[in-house]
Design a protein around this motif. Structure first.
Motif: not given
Length: 834
Positions: A806, A829-830, A832
């Motif tokens: 992110a 945003e995130k 992973y």
């Protein structure tokens, strides 16, 4: 032959005997697979390769269309024209009776010295993958099977069959596997060829982690995997590891006695063998769609006007304009022009090794430039740049024909009675007899060739003849021994590193006098340097001839010509003698006295356009003094015409460098760790290959990756970036604000604001590009869609997965890696893993 619709792979597999199954997983000769007539399984034909289709013969091959070298093709940065290049290769395959093309070559140029660097596309994984995918799609669109190679990390020639590539998992995935992943996903090739080398201790051709786990399971590709020629090293391990076909034949590892015994004793599982056979049968089914018969005739029917026109356009689009101070180019045809240099009257149309082709025809810069003018320009060779003497075959006569009369015998010239088994009249000077067959040959393939022709010098003086062989040879002029490569032989790099150095001898000859040239050659069994286990077959011979020149005097002559003409075109560079399969370059400099020639001519006439031809970078120590510089790669059949078209403005240069051109070898990322040492080569630069290294180290280069000038000017404006969780949309306007029509390449790079806190990362990475053709004053909008995870991820070695972090990232747009003019941000945003 049944159609592919009637060919049920599983049904055929169930009917095969064990012997037949084993026969299908190895070649039967250099270019063909086994047939099983009772089940309508034809023999398939393979052929090189990366820049054109040789067909089935090295010796006396059927002429072919030769495309520009791989680095040149990538320099087009044009997915559409590369697709068309693939289509042309497929059309050539039909004319050669070929079912499977052994190409494209898509390894990575870690540094400038790799012998096959010219064959591959780029230092950049993304550009290499996209270029390969476009060519593959073009080939496959016509039903022909493509074979990207050499999987993977086959990036040097030194000890290539035993070299162990030591590379981090991150670099392996981000740099070396990535172009193959792109090509597999987008191009969907039918075949894949493994590399000679090991990766982290295991030969790739038997590495199930790479072939089965990575390529088949993770990437979801289900094609046929073959070895490089003699690149199989084991029986059981290679079958279990996923290698479907051992090439070439006859087999060394897949005979019935060995494999059959392993199956019967359950040392090798029948399912592993069936998996290999099933993939071969799927290839057979694919080939049946083409309707190409087995053992078909080879022809030159594709040698057409349309082929030439496309090759000329393709070659001109590869040309990169590097310097054009004071708008020196394009030249006016009314100007008085001299043409100078060792590459001016030589067609440096392709590199050496597997990529070398017997072209339909070739074009030289001098001849192509001359055709543009109303007069024949002044000329001087300036200096020599050849490693081997220029071919004698093109300079001698056999009756009314150019070339030698070749007679093949079973007995040596010392015998009074000799058995003539073959005769050819050939203008080629290099004869690789690896695939010369004759029913009358003994098992040891011992035979002799007498070459005879006549040479008439255009000038009086000393002439040098040369012989390089696998075998033995002597050359006589009017029965006088001039070259002896028989009594004492010295190992060299000729003929895929198997042959001798070029032995030379000189003789004084008179202008206009006719001299008889005779060469007596003995095939490979006569070779005094014969090494046990070597693959020599019929051997090889190369016959060279050149007038001896005083290079210092020739440079003085060039200087006088430069002074007496308005403009100079100076043609320099390398050729297939220096850039070739089986050995690497030892340095990055131009050969011989070329640098001195350039320096002296520039002093005499600053209005000199330098045309360099090489497949990989060379040093330009005189760069600051040069006002005009063109890089023209190896341009294939139409290379000479393409150079002339660009010089005179009949084509607007639009190529962009597919490689960074460093200032000197010591600046390169692989300077300390390029060669194989004690059996291993350390990829110590890790992910920092090419521009990623130069930018990170803040090291100046001669010309950056992606660089190339035009005769017009472009403006790239109005960058707009939108992003979702999975997709990145990039839009820009491009306008031709100059006076002539041209093309620009919009290059999209991604950088991140996370810095090197977690892992060290490049300053930026290429993740998109588009070429746009614009008339003068025309404007277009370019829209690119990029996958977020492919654009921002790095390979996390600890997790053994790709990682997206992110944070804020930047879209950088420009016309080279070093000229970014637009910048916008987007956020992930995130974090992973995937």
């Amino acid at each position: 032959m049944t159609s592919s619709k009637d060919f049920d792979v599983e049904s055929v597999l169930s009917q095969l005997t064990l012997d037949e199954k084993i026969s299908l997983i190895a070649g039967i000769d250099f270019w063909h697979t086994a047939a099983v007539p009772r089940l309508d399984i034809p023999s398939l034909r393979f052929s090189d390769g990366p820049n054109g289709l040789r067909g089935t013969r090295f010796f006396n091959s059927v002429p072919a269309a030769c495309l520009p070298c791989g680095t040149g093709l990538a320099a087009t940065w044009d997915k559409d024209i590369l697709y068309q290049a693939g289509e042309l290769m497929a059309t050539e395959a039909y004319s050669k009776g070929v079912h499977v093309i052994l190409g494209p070559t898509m390894n990575i140029q870690r540094g400038p010295l790799g012998g096959r660097g010219f064959e591959s596309f780029s230092e950049d994984s993304y550009l290499a993958g996209k270029a390969a995918a476009s060519i593959i799609k073009g080939i496959e669109s016509k039903g022909i099977a493509s074979t990207p190679k050499h999987f993977v990390c086959n990036d040097l020639e030194h000890e290539r069959e035993s070299s162990n590539t030591v590379v981090t998992p991150r670099a392996l995935n981000e740099i070396y596997l990535e172009p193959f992943r792109i090509a597999m996903e987008e191009g969907k090739p039918t075949c894949l060829m493994t590399a000679y080398n090991k990766v982290n201790g295991v030969h790739v051709s038997q590495d199930g982690t790479l072939l089965n786990d990575k390529v088949r399971d993770e990437w979801g590709w289900n094609g046929c995997i073959m070895s490089d020629w003699y690149g199989t090293y084991t029986s059981k391990e290679a079958i279990e590891g996923g290698l479907d076909i051992e090439m070439p034949g006859p087999t060394a590892f897949r005979n019935y006695r060995e494999i059959g015994h392993m199956i019967r004793t359950r040392e090798l599982h029948i399912n592993d063998l069936n998996d290999r056979v099933r993939n071969v049968l799927n290839l057979v089914k694919h080939a049946k769609k083409t309707g190409i018969p087995e053992n078909g005739e080879e022809s030159t029917k594709n040698n057409t006007k349309e082929t030439s026109e496309f090759l000329r356009k393709l070659a001109s689009d590869t040309v990169v304009l590097l310097k054009n101070k004071n708008e020196l180019l394009p030249l006016k045809k009314s100007e008085k022009i001299a043409v100078i240099g060792p590459n001016a009257k030589v067609a440096s149309y392709c590199g050496g090794g597997s990529a070398a082709l017997n072209a339909y025809y070739t074009t030289t810069p001098f001849d192509s430039i001359s055709k543009k003018l109303d007069y024949r320009p002044d000329y001087s060779v300036g200096c020599y740049s050849h490693k081997y003497l220029p071919g004698a075959g093109e300079q001698v006569k056999n009756g009314d024909s150019t070339g030698f009369d070749m007679k093949f015998y079973l007995e040596p010239p010392t015998e009074s009675k000799r058995t003539l088994i073959d005769q050819y009249s050939i203008s080629l000077s290099s004869h690789h007899l690896v695939d010369y067959y004759n029913d009358k040959l003994p098992k040891d393939r011992l035979f002799y060739i007498d070459f005879e022709a006549y040479f008439t010098p255009e000038e009086s003086g000393e002439y040098e003849f040369g012989l390089a062989v696998v075998g033995t040879a002597q050359l006589f002029v009017n029965d006088k021994l001039v070259v002896d490569n028989k009594s004492k032989q010295t190992k060299g790099t000729s003929f895929f590193n198997c042959g001798t150095i070029e032995e030379r001898g000189t003789i004084d000859l008179k202008q206009g006098k006719k001299y008889k040239v005779r060469v007596e050659f003995g095939s490979a069994p006569t070779y005094t340097l014969y090494e046990k286990g070597g693959e020599y077959f019929g051997g090889g011979i190369r016959i060279g001839l050149a007038k001896v020149i005083n290079e210092e005097e020739e440079i003085k002559k060039s200087v006088e010509l430069a002074k007496s003409n308005d403009k100079v075109i100076l043609c320099i560079g390398l050729n297939g003698d220096f850039e070739s399969e089986s050995f690497d370059r030892s340095h990055m400099k131009l050969e011989g006295l070329q640098d001195k020639l350039v320096e002296e001519v520039l002093k005499a006439n600053p209005n000199t356009i330098i045309v360099n031809q090489s497949g990989t970078p060379v040093e330009f120590p005189w760069l600051n003094e040069a006002n005009g510089l063109i890089h023209a790669w190896y341009g294939g059949n139409e290379g000479g015409n393409a150079i002339a078209d660009v010089i005179f403005g009949d084509a607007n240069p639009n190529g962009k460098l597919s490689l960074t051109f460093p200032k000197k070898l010591q600046d390169t990322p692989t300077y300390l760790n390029f060669r194989t040492e004690k059996g291993r080569v350390l990829y110590g630069e890790d992910i920092f290959v090419g521009y990623k290294y130069y930018e990170k180290m803040e090291r100046d280069v001669a010309f950056p990756f992606g660089f190339g000038l035009s005769y017009t000017k472009f403006e790239i404006k109005n960058l707009k970036v939108t992003s979702s969780e999975s997709e990145l949309s990039v839009s820009v306007n491009v306008e031709n604000v100059g006076k002539v029509d041209g093309a620009e390449v919009v290059q999209v790079y991604i950088s991140n604001d996370n810095g090197d806190e977690n892992v060290i990362r490049p300053i930026k990475e290429l993740k998109g590009f588009e070429k746009v053709y614009l008339k003068s004053g025309e404007k277009k909008t370019i829209d690119l869609k990029l996958r977020v995870k492919d654009s921002v991820a790095f390979f996390d070695e600890y997790e053994n997965k790709w990682s997206v972090e992110a944070g804020e990232y930047h879209v950088l747009v420009g016309d080279s890696s070093d000229n970014i003019t637009l910048k916008e941000s987007f956020n992930v945003e995130k974090s992973y893993l995937w």
